[in-house]
Design an enzyme around this catalytic site. Structure first.
Site, PDB file in Angstrom:
ATOM      1  N   GLU A   1       0.828  -1.214   0.000  1.00 39.16           N
ATOM      2  CA  GLU A   1       0.000   0.000   0.000  1.00 39.16           C
ATOM      3  C   GLU A   1       0.866   1.270   0.000  1.00 39.16           C
ATOM      4  O   GLU A   1       2.076   1.212   0.247  1.00 39.16           O
ATOM      5  CB  GLU A   1      -0.932   0.004   1.209  1.00 39.16           C
ATOM      6  CG  GLU A   1      -0.198   0.019   2.539  1.00 39.16           C
ATOM      7  CD  GLU A   1      -0.982   0.702   3.656  1.00 39.16           C
ATOM      8  OE1 GLU A   1      -1.448   1.837   3.439  1.00 39.16           O
ATOM      9  OE2 GLU A   1      -1.108   0.106   4.732  1.00 39.16           O
TER      10      GLU A   1
ATOM     11  N   LYS B   1      -4.444  -1.788  13.836  1.00 38.97           N
ATOM     12  CA  LYS B   1      -3.627  -0.794  14.520  1.00 38.97           C
ATOM     13  C   LYS B   1      -3.985  -0.745  15.999  1.00 38.97           C
ATOM     14  O   LYS B   1      -5.153  -0.859  16.358  1.00 38.97           O
ATOM     15  CB  LYS B   1      -3.848   0.578  13.881  1.00 38.97           C
ATOM     16  CG  LYS B   1      -3.164   0.672  12.533  1.00 38.97           C
ATOM     17  CD  LYS B   1      -3.631   1.871  11.798  1.00 38.97           C
ATOM     18  CE  LYS B   1      -5.121   1.731  11.536  1.00 38.97           C
ATOM     19  NZ  LYS B   1      -5.675   2.913  10.880  1.00 38.97           N
TER      20      LYS B   1
END
Ligand code: PSU
Ligand code: MN
Length: 300
Positions: free
Chosen positions: A23, A155
């Protein structure tokens, strides 16, 4: 979809050699300069060393691009005007010929359209703590796009139990890679179980094939804990996260700006340590993704 794929990736896909998508939001919004460019380059190298071809994905002047040239990577790492692109941002960036960095959701969408099956990132987005309606588009994309995403969990700034609930709702199998627990990004354990444990790339490849035989639309989430030597103690990182969340609330940070605000803030509060951990887990995931890609071969 009109996608520009660089020749090296076209050839690799055509000859059924393993390809790993990477990404670009991580480069533009996730890591500080100049580390972002160094890491972007090094990750591609790690994928190569593990036997696959890297394909970093971004949008350049409105053109969706799979596989970036060195100068394109450099441009993204240095520019202040790159839009963070999730699924909903594509029409905007393309219509206006803007530059865009793809999130996990955006990268999955493009990688799949290009015929790539495996994608490596750091941590996926998820459900935000205290804001159960702020659900990252990464989770819904996982529910609708059959790509395998290798990460170190969601995350750490997120609500992990709620994130796993949404993944269940979306029909996404969560794999613990050489672990029975969902890893917590900076630290190796969260106390939360995964749906299945896989210890080898071949075991993951078997799941991918089964999913394909069943014709299920969802992605597979492979969660690999950060290597032990680089993991941070849970309590240290938790303290920094609480502080960062309080700062975000106080400043009224909202919407897509939340994640790009919190990540550097946690990094600032924990110093060099969390950045090292972040980089270590990125490399670990890139290597595992390359090994998995080597087993599944190619095919949509
Ligand atoms: N994890 C990181 N760094 C990042 C991101 C995740 O360690 O920069 C990015 C990814 O691109 C992910 C995005 O898809 O944050 C999620 O943003 P949001 O929560 O707004 O969906
Ligand atoms: Mn959000």
């Amino acid at each position: 979809m009109n996608i520009h794929v660089i020749p090296e990736v076209v050839e690799a896909l055509a000859s059924k050699r393993p390809v790993v998508a990477l990404e670009s939001t991580l480069i533009t919004h996730g890591l500080p300069r100049p580390v972002n460019l160094e890491v972007a380059r090094a990750l591609e190298q790690t994928v190569r060393e593990a036997g696959a071809i890297p394909a970093t994905i971004a949008i350049l002047k409105g053109r969706i691009t799979v596989g970036l040239l060195p100068e394109e990577l450099e441009f993204l790492a240095h520019s202040d005007f790159v839009r963070k692109c999730s699924r909903r941002d594509f029409p905007i960036v393309i219509a206006n010929a803007e530059d865009g960095a793809t999130t996990v959701a955006g990268t999955m969408m493009i990688a799949h359209a290009a015929g790539i099956q495996v994608f490596a990132t750091g941590g996926i987005g998820g459900v935000h703590r205290g804001h159960p309606f702020d659900v990252s588009a990464d989770l819904t994309e996982l529910g609708r796009t059959p790509i395998t995403v290798v990460c170190a969990g969601a995350k750490a700034i997120l609500d992990l139990p709620l994130t796993l609930e949404v993944l269940e709702t979306q029909g996404v199998p969560v794999v613990g890679y050489q672990t029975s627990e969902f890893p917590a990004f900076y630290s190796r354990s969260s106390g939360l179980p995964v749906d299945v444990r896989c210890d080898t790339p071949e075991e993951v490849a078997r799941l991918i094939r089964a999913r394909d035989h069943l014709n299920l639309p969802a992605g597979i989430l492979v969660a690999a804990p950060v290597p032990e030597s680089e993991a941070l103690p849970h309590e240290d990182i938790e303290r920094a996260i609480e502080q960062a969340l309080a700062d975000a609330a106080q400043r009224g940070v909202r919407g897509k700006a939340v994640t790009p605000f919190l990540l550097p803030r946690v990094s600032e509060l924990t110093g060099e340590a969390s950045r090292r951990t972040n980089i270590a887990l990125l490399h670990n995931n890139a290597r595992i993704a390359a090994e998995i890609a080597g087993r599944v071969g190619r095919g949509k």
